[in-house]
Design a protein around this motif. Sequence first.
Motif, short mmCIF file in Angstrom:
data_model
loop_
_atom_site.label_atom_id
_atom_site.label_comp_id
_atom_site.label_asym_id
_atom_site.label_seq_id
_atom_site.Cartn_x
_atom_site.Cartn_y
_atom_site.Cartn_z
N ALA A 74 0.95 -1.25 0.04
CA ALA A 74 -0.15 0.12 0.02
C ALA A 74 0.69 1.03 0.06
O ALA A 74 0.84 2.11 -0.92
CB ALA A 74 -0.98 0.04 1.16
N VAL A 75 1.93 1.18 0.77
CA VAL A 75 2.80 2.54 0.89
C VAL A 75 3.62 2.45 -0.50
O VAL A 75 3.93 3.63 -0.64
CB VAL A 75 3.67 2.20 2.08
CG1 VAL A 75 4.65 3.30 2.14
CG2 VAL A 75 2.91 2.41 3.20
N ALA A 76 3.98 1.38 -0.86
CA ALA A 76 4.91 1.66 -1.96
C ALA A 76 4.06 1.84 -3.20
O ALA A 76 4.69 2.76 -3.96
CB ALA A 76 5.40 -0.05 -2.44
N VAL A 77 2.78 1.53 -3.49
CA VAL A 77 1.88 2.27 -4.80
C VAL A 77 1.97 3.59 -4.51
O VAL A 77 2.15 4.41 -5.64
CB VAL A 77 0.69 1.44 -4.63
CG1 VAL A 77 -0.27 2.35 -5.68
CG2 VAL A 77 0.74 0.23 -5.03
N ALA A 78 1.66 4.23 -3.43
CA ALA A 78 1.85 5.76 -3.29
C ALA A 78 3.15 6.30 -3.40
O ALA A 78 3.34 7.40 -4.23
CB ALA A 78 1.19 6.05 -1.78
N PHE A 79 4.00 5.69 -2.92
CA PHE A 79 5.49 6.24 -3.10
C PHE A 79 5.65 6.43 -4.76
O PHE A 79 6.47 7.29 -5.18
CB PHE A 79 6.60 5.25 -2.69
CG PHE A 79 6.91 5.40 -1.11
CD1 PHE A 79 6.36 6.51 -0.33
CD2 PHE A 79 7.60 4.36 -0.64
CE1 PHE A 79 6.72 6.63 0.89
CE2 PHE A 79 7.95 4.55 0.91
CZ PHE A 79 7.40 5.97 1.56
N HIS A 80 5.47 5.44 -5.42
CA HIS A 80 5.63 5.46 -7.02
C HIS A 80 4.90 6.64 -7.47
O HIS A 80 5.43 6.95 -8.72
CB HIS A 80 5.35 4.02 -7.70
CG HIS A 80 6.47 3.06 -7.36
ND1 HIS A 80 7.61 3.00 -7.84
CD2 HIS A 80 6.22 1.79 -6.47
CE1 HIS A 80 8.27 2.08 -7.51
NE2 HIS A 80 7.41 1.19 -6.60
N ALA A 81 4.03 7.07 -7.01
CA ALA A 81 3.38 8.26 -7.54
C ALA A 81 3.61 9.54 -7.08
O ALA A 81 2.92 10.55 -7.08
CB ALA A 81 1.59 8.14 -7.43
N GLY A 82 4.68 9.31 -5.99
CA GLY A 82 5.12 10.58 -5.29
C GLY A 82 4.33 11.03 -4.19
O GLY A 82 4.43 12.29 -3.58
N LEU A 83 3.72 10.11 -3.59
CA LEU A 83 2.69 10.30 -2.39
C LEU A 83 3.36 9.70 -1.16
O LEU A 83 3.59 8.55 -1.21
CB LEU A 83 1.22 10.21 -2.84
CG LEU A 83 0.63 10.69 -4.19
CD1 LEU A 83 -0.66 9.73 -4.42
CD2 LEU A 83 0.44 12.06 -3.92
N PHE A 84 3.11 10.19 -0.09
CA PHE A 84 3.40 9.59 1.28
C PHE A 84 2.26 9.29 1.95
O PHE A 84 1.76 10.04 2.92
CB PHE A 84 4.47 10.48 2.28
CG PHE A 84 5.22 9.99 2.90
CD1 PHE A 84 5.05 8.49 3.08
CD2 PHE A 84 5.89 10.62 4.09
CE1 PHE A 84 5.80 7.89 4.29
CE2 PHE A 84 6.51 10.12 5.10
CZ PHE A 84 6.49 8.66 5.08
N ASN A 85 1.72 8.18 1.64
CA ASN A 85 0.60 7.73 2.41
C ASN A 85 0.79 6.78 3.63
O ASN A 85 1.22 5.83 3.60
CB ASN A 85 -0.24 6.81 1.50
CG ASN A 85 -1.75 6.19 2.23
OD1 ASN A 85 -2.08 6.75 3.25
ND2 ASN A 85 -1.84 5.14 1.75
N ILE A 86 0.76 7.87 4.80
CA ILE A 86 0.90 7.07 6.13
C ILE A 86 -0.59 6.91 6.79
O ILE A 86 -0.72 6.77 8.00
CB ILE A 86 1.66 8.25 6.97
CG1 ILE A 86 0.98 9.39 7.21
CG2 ILE A 86 3.10 8.18 6.45
CD1 ILE A 86 1.77 10.40 8.25
N SER A 143 -4.63 20.10 -0.16
CA SER A 143 -4.32 19.77 1.04
C SER A 143 -3.27 18.62 1.21
O SER A 143 -3.27 17.57 0.20
CB SER A 143 -5.31 18.93 1.98
OG SER A 143 -6.77 19.96 1.81
N HIS A 144 -2.16 18.91 1.87
CA HIS A 144 -1.09 17.73 2.00
C HIS A 144 -1.41 16.52 2.34
O HIS A 144 -2.01 16.29 3.27
CB HIS A 144 0.03 18.39 2.83
CG HIS A 144 1.39 17.91 2.60
ND1 HIS A 144 1.46 16.46 2.79
CD2 HIS A 144 2.42 18.56 1.97
CE1 HIS A 144 2.98 16.35 2.41
NE2 HIS A 144 3.27 17.18 1.90
N ILE A 145 -1.05 15.55 1.60
CA ILE A 145 -1.46 13.96 1.88
C ILE A 145 -0.85 13.53 3.23
O ILE A 145 -1.62 12.95 3.85
CB ILE A 145 -0.94 13.16 0.80
CG1 ILE A 145 -1.71 11.86 0.66
CG2 ILE A 145 0.44 13.02 0.89
CD1 ILE A 145 -3.09 12.15 0.03
#
Length: 377
Positions: A74-86, A143-145
């Motif tokens: 889940a975190v990796a998919v967001a990382f690849h799009a430049g997003l930091f999903n915590i 809004s910051h993710i």
Amino acid sequence: MSNPYAKLPNWAEYGLIPFVNLVVAFIVAGLVVLLVGENPLEAAYHLVNGAFGRGEYIGFTLYYATTFIFTGLAVAVAFHAGLFNIGGEGQAYIGGIGVALACLYFDQTLPWFVVFPIALVGSIAFGAAWAFLPGWLQAKRGSHIVITTIMFNFIASSLMVYLLTRVLKPLGSMAPQTRTFAEGGQLPKLDWLLGIFGLNIGNAPFNISFLLALVAAFGVWVLIWRTKLGYEMRVMGHSPGAARYAGISESRITIIAMMISGGLAGMMALNPIMGEQFRMQLDFVQGAGFVGIAVALMGRSHPLGIIPASILFGMLYQGGAEIAFEMPTISRDMIVIIQGLVILFAGALENMFRPAITSALAGFAGRRATVAESKGA
């Protein structure tokens, strides 16, 4: 995302550097154990033995690893799009609602192999819906993710308390949990898988959601490296400006990537709810959403790295319990310190040894080229 250092071979990028960081983390952890008056080698023995010494221990290690594979992906998919999903913690909570509702409605009338795909769809749908809101807020309102996903973690936790104390709790029960599911809501164990190697998993809740996690890892690999959508996500992750110049919709990729990320985090709920507890309890996530960040960092956001990184953290969870039992001086908090050191060196300090490794590899390559030229001459 962009890398300011020289490009390294894949074996060094995804193998050597994480290995060096891990070794240093365990050396520092050994020094911490030494400071409290215990033998680091004995602690290391109990850690490894507690995780892999018996079939039951291996079953527990792989059970924890299953959870971390989902949250790491889940975190990796967001990382690849430049997003930091915590927000994986909250997305897993909400995904658990989809799992629990499917089991509560169908566990007494349908077999597990019919309830399982319904619960799977529920976990993905609920987790993706919870991640959609932060994604939409960033894409449409700026809004910051990071801020929104943190906030949504707390909202999800409060919502879970409300549901388990006011809505889903059986009448006459004081515990904040649903009723126990019938057989239709219980996943079978994978005892036959370890049985091939002559191992008995005993009471370990190692179940078929592990196979689902492996399928999810393969699906993420296909998505990121073999599809147009994955290419667009990687372009945006490397350079949002280049993505806009190429006509890629930044808002569309942001929302889609967050929904996929949330759906993967929601799938994590299948493992504890249907595979171990056979009910939904208040704290079934147990920090797995945050561990997923460390798993993704250590695995370099690649499924082939995330799987062994998940097993490593599964080893720390299971083996850590054995250390706390065999060596009372080392409390459970000390295990958290060891996990934190792994996260520190795999994440914040991941590039500490990169310049030295890059220089060493460049020098080695130069010497090989010189030798080849001399032989050719």
